[in-house]
Enzyme design. Structure first.
Site, mmCIF file in Angstrom:
data_model
loop_
_atom_site.group_PDB
_atom_site.id
_atom_site.type_symbol
_atom_site.label_atom_id
_atom_site.label_comp_id
_atom_site.label_asym_id
_atom_site.label_seq_id
_atom_site.Cartn_x
_atom_site.Cartn_y
_atom_site.Cartn_z
ATOM 1 N N SER A 167 0.837 -1.197 0.000
ATOM 2 C CA SER A 167 0.000 0.000 0.000
ATOM 3 C C SER A 167 0.879 1.256 0.000
ATOM 4 O O SER A 167 1.724 1.386 -0.884
ATOM 5 C CB SER A 167 -0.910 -0.056 1.234
ATOM 6 O OG SER A 167 -1.990 0.808 1.091
ATOM 7 N N ARG A 216 -11.513 6.948 9.600
ATOM 8 C CA ARG A 216 -11.049 5.559 9.632
ATOM 9 C C ARG A 216 -12.132 4.621 9.092
ATOM 10 O O ARG A 216 -11.832 3.676 8.376
ATOM 11 C CB ARG A 216 -10.692 5.188 11.069
ATOM 12 C CG ARG A 216 -10.336 3.741 11.278
ATOM 13 C CD ARG A 216 -9.084 3.355 10.530
ATOM 14 N NE ARG A 216 -8.623 2.025 10.915
ATOM 15 C CZ ARG A 216 -7.614 1.389 10.351
ATOM 16 N NH1 ARG A 216 -6.943 1.956 9.376
ATOM 17 N NH2 ARG A 216 -7.258 0.207 10.751
ATOM 18 N N ASP A 258 -8.743 -6.346 -4.982
ATOM 19 C CA ASP A 258 -8.344 -5.060 -4.393
ATOM 20 C C ASP A 258 -8.819 -3.931 -5.306
ATOM 21 O O ASP A 258 -8.293 -3.740 -6.392
ATOM 22 C CB ASP A 258 -6.815 -5.039 -4.246
ATOM 23 C CG ASP A 258 -6.284 -3.761 -3.601
ATOM 24 O OD1 ASP A 258 -7.071 -2.821 -3.394
ATOM 25 O OD2 ASP A 258 -5.077 -3.720 -3.310
ATOM 26 N N HIS A 298 -8.061 -5.245 -0.550
ATOM 27 C CA HIS A 298 -6.753 -4.630 -0.305
ATOM 28 C C HIS A 298 -6.065 -5.223 0.927
ATOM 29 O O HIS A 298 -4.853 -5.427 0.944
ATOM 30 C CB HIS A 298 -6.946 -3.120 -0.143
ATOM 31 C CG HIS A 298 -5.686 -2.354 0.039
ATOM 32 N ND1 HIS A 298 -4.684 -2.350 -0.904
ATOM 33 C CD2 HIS A 298 -5.235 -1.576 1.066
ATOM 34 C CE1 HIS A 298 -3.680 -1.582 -0.466
ATOM 35 N NE2 HIS A 298 -3.997 -1.113 0.722
ATOM 36 N N ASP A 299 -6.850 -5.493 1.965
ATOM 37 C CA ASP A 299 -6.303 -6.030 3.211
ATOM 38 C C ASP A 299 -5.568 -7.355 3.035
ATOM 39 O O ASP A 299 -4.818 -7.767 3.926
ATOM 40 C CB ASP A 299 -7.426 -6.244 4.230
ATOM 41 C CG ASP A 299 -7.489 -5.109 5.233
ATOM 42 O OD1 ASP A 299 -6.584 -4.246 5.195
ATOM 43 O OD2 ASP A 299 -8.427 -5.089 6.049
#
Lengths: 374, 205
Positions: free
Chosen positions: A145, A215, A311, A344-345
């Site tokens: 990232s 967040r 992602d 993405h994680d």
């Protein structure tokens, strides 16, 4: 809190890409393993937006395992018995490196008087740290990232200082969509009355609500639709029916709220503004006549570019752009697009094929470059 | 090399067509076995393109530089005239547009080595002739509806296409599961009948 972290302090004024300076640069960092006699077994790991230098072991602030403990450690893929692993808090961060939480003469945080920084500035600070450790060439620079952006910047700015590069789930420039999501987060922080034009510390407040919303919005981008649905579906939170109100009826709401509130305990709101801005400004090709090939063409090492199929934050197409430019620059590049629905994680999760490739790339590169453990 | 000759005569026919130190791309390189052999025996500078993430992960673990991608879509990623030699080992019959792929190969490389299963092999012919069904053999183990091979051709068919795409045939090596035959200048009656697989060495005109 600053005193708990291990700190490198630069003796020179640190000039920033934006034109301003940091008079006394400090970089908080951690290392694991030992530098060998040839000083060629060092791996620099670059952390993501909300990460920190505590890659493995116990994080002294959160008391939880480091963010990449599954991958980095004794006998792990990135084996600290063999490699000297370094990770530093990015400048602009809030875990001990120069940033908006630095104190002024009156012991107040300098807050938004801190100058705007870039990914290039973060990497420049890492470069000074690496030099101070007596390392002339890193064996590898690895990061996912925003960490991946730093890896790309390393290749462009210090091509002779690394043998291998592993940019993971990243992009060579921040997309309009990503800037948009960041802007939502920043606006949430700045709209919180407790932000006080950035000077909450002086005023004894903290924009928890705003940072928490920032967040929450960001967290959605880290997961795929499929993964969200699998984990939460439309399940209700500790109740049998919806309440016809605005309480967190759904598990996903409760989960996001938890992500938000636990984040404010460990992260600074102004840091969030500065770091997201640095990411927005990232456009590697812009410094090379908008030709990404030129950013890579001095690099003589090996690269392994990794992306994840689901992602949508940093989609595989962004990685393909990087790979195409590296091919054009004649870099020995491998590219892996892991089939996963975790979004993405995935770069932080247990993805067997990703781990097999990462471990294989590191081991085979160590053979190729004749790296021996300590 | 002997081991290869015994286990994969088609690999051996490919390897002997690669000059020392050549810059090679293997399209559809799988886990990188052939690339590793070329690196070891021919000191070749090798790259691969592979569609599966598992194949790429294995090839990367061998220390190879391999890009994940689809031959039908992603050959455009390679700049023009990058390679001395582009290899398509047992791959072209599984692609959607074999002709486009040959055109791409002509763009990115100078020479090509293409190995294709020969549908005119006598055992395939007799299977089809006697049973009247699409052959299911050790070499072609999948039924027609499961097979990844969507563009079957004979040795002679492929030769025609290569010529049509502007390639010169340098040599043709017939192989079977257990042996490699004599090199020939072009596909003749015997090659087309007795080769299970044919390895073509091509050069762009």
């Amino acid at each position: 809190m600053t005193n708990e972290h291990r700190i490198f302090q630069s003796s020179e004024v640190f000039k920033l890409e934006g034109g301003s300076e940091i008079p006394t640069l400090h970089v908080a960092y951690e290392t694991w393993g030992k530098l060998n006699d040839a000083k060629n077994n060092a791996i620099l790991i670059c952390h993501a937006l909300t990460g920190d230098q505590y890659v493995t072991g116990t994080n002294p602030v959160t008391k939880r395992n480091g963010w990449w403990s599954d991958v980095v450690g004794k006998g792990k893929l990135i084996d600290t018995d063999k490699y000297f692993v370094i990770c530093s808090n990015v400048i602009g961060g809030c875990m001990g490196s120069s940033g908006p939480t630095d104190l002024d003469a009156d012991n107040n945080q300098i807050a938004i008087d801190f100058p705007i920084i870039t990914i290039g500035d973060m990497v420049h600070a890492q470069y000074l740290l690496v030099q101070s450790l007596g390392i002339e060439k890193l064996f590898a620079v690895i990061g996912g990232s925003m960490g991946g952006m730093q890896v790309l910047r390393w290749i462009a700015d210090y091509p002779d200082m690394l043998n291998c590069a592993v940019p993971i789930a990243t992009a060579a420039r921040h997309s309009a969509q990503n800037i948009a999501f960041h802007e939502v987060g920043r606006q949430a922080i700045m709209a919180d009355p407790e932000w006080k034009d950035g000077h909450y510390n002086k005023n004894g407040t903290f924009p928890s609500k705003g940072l928490s919303v920032a967040r929450m919005a960001a967290h959605i981008t880290y997961m795929s639709d499929v993964a969200l649905h699998r984990k939460f579906g439309r399940n209700l939170q500790n109740r049998d029916a919806v309440t016809f109100g605005f309480d967190a009826d759904f598990q996903i709401e409760s989960y996001l709220r938890h992500q938000g509130t636990s984040f404010v305990d460990r992260f600074d709101a102004n840091s969030y503004l500065y770091i997201t801005r640095a990411m927005d400004y990232f456009d590697l090709a812009s410094g090379f006549d908008n030709n990404l090939i030129k950013a890579f063409d001095k690099f003589k090492g090996r690269a392994c570019v990794v992306s994840f199929s689901s992602d949508w934050h940093y989609p595989p197409s962004e990685s393909r752009t990087i790979v195409r430019a590296m091919m054009g620059a004649g870099v020995k590049v491998s590219a892996l697009e892991v089939e996963t629905d975790k979004g993405h994680d995935a770069f932080l999760l247990d993805e067997p094929i990703f781990h097999r490739a990462l471990g294989g790339f590191i081991d085979s590169s160590a053979r190729i470059f004749g790296i021996e453990g300590n | 090399m002997l081991m290869t000759l015994k286990t994969r005569p088609d690999f051996d026919a490919i390897i002997e067509n690669v000059p020392q130190g050549a810059k090679v791309l293997d399209v559809g390189c799988g886990d990188g076995e052939l690339l590793e052999l070329l690196q070891t025996h021919k000191n070749a500078d090798v790259r691969g393109l592979e569609i599966s993430d598992e194949g790429v992960a294995s090839a990367v673990a061998r220390g190879l530089s391999v890009i994940q991608g689809d031959a039908d879509k992603d050959l455009g990623i390679f700049p023009a005239d990058t390679f001395d030699m582009v290899i398509l080992s047992n791959t072209i019959q599984a692609t959607k547009r074999p002709k486009d792929i040959l055109e791409q190969i002509k763009r990115i490389g100078n020479r090509a080595i293409v190995s294709v299963p020969n549908f005119a092999y006598w055992k395939v012919r007799s299977y089809l002739f006697i049973k009247g069904e699409m052959p299911v053999t050790k070499e072609l183990p999948d039924t027609w509806y499961d097979s990844k091979n969507i563009h079957f051709c004979t040795a002679r068919d492929f030769e025609k296409l290569a010529l049509e795409c502007g390639f010169k045939i340098i040599s043709v090596t017939p192989t079977t599961n257990d042996r490699k035959g004599q090199k020939k200048p072009h596909v003749d009656f015997f090659v087309n009948l007795f080769a299970q697989k044919v390895v073509f060495a091509l050069e762009k005109l």
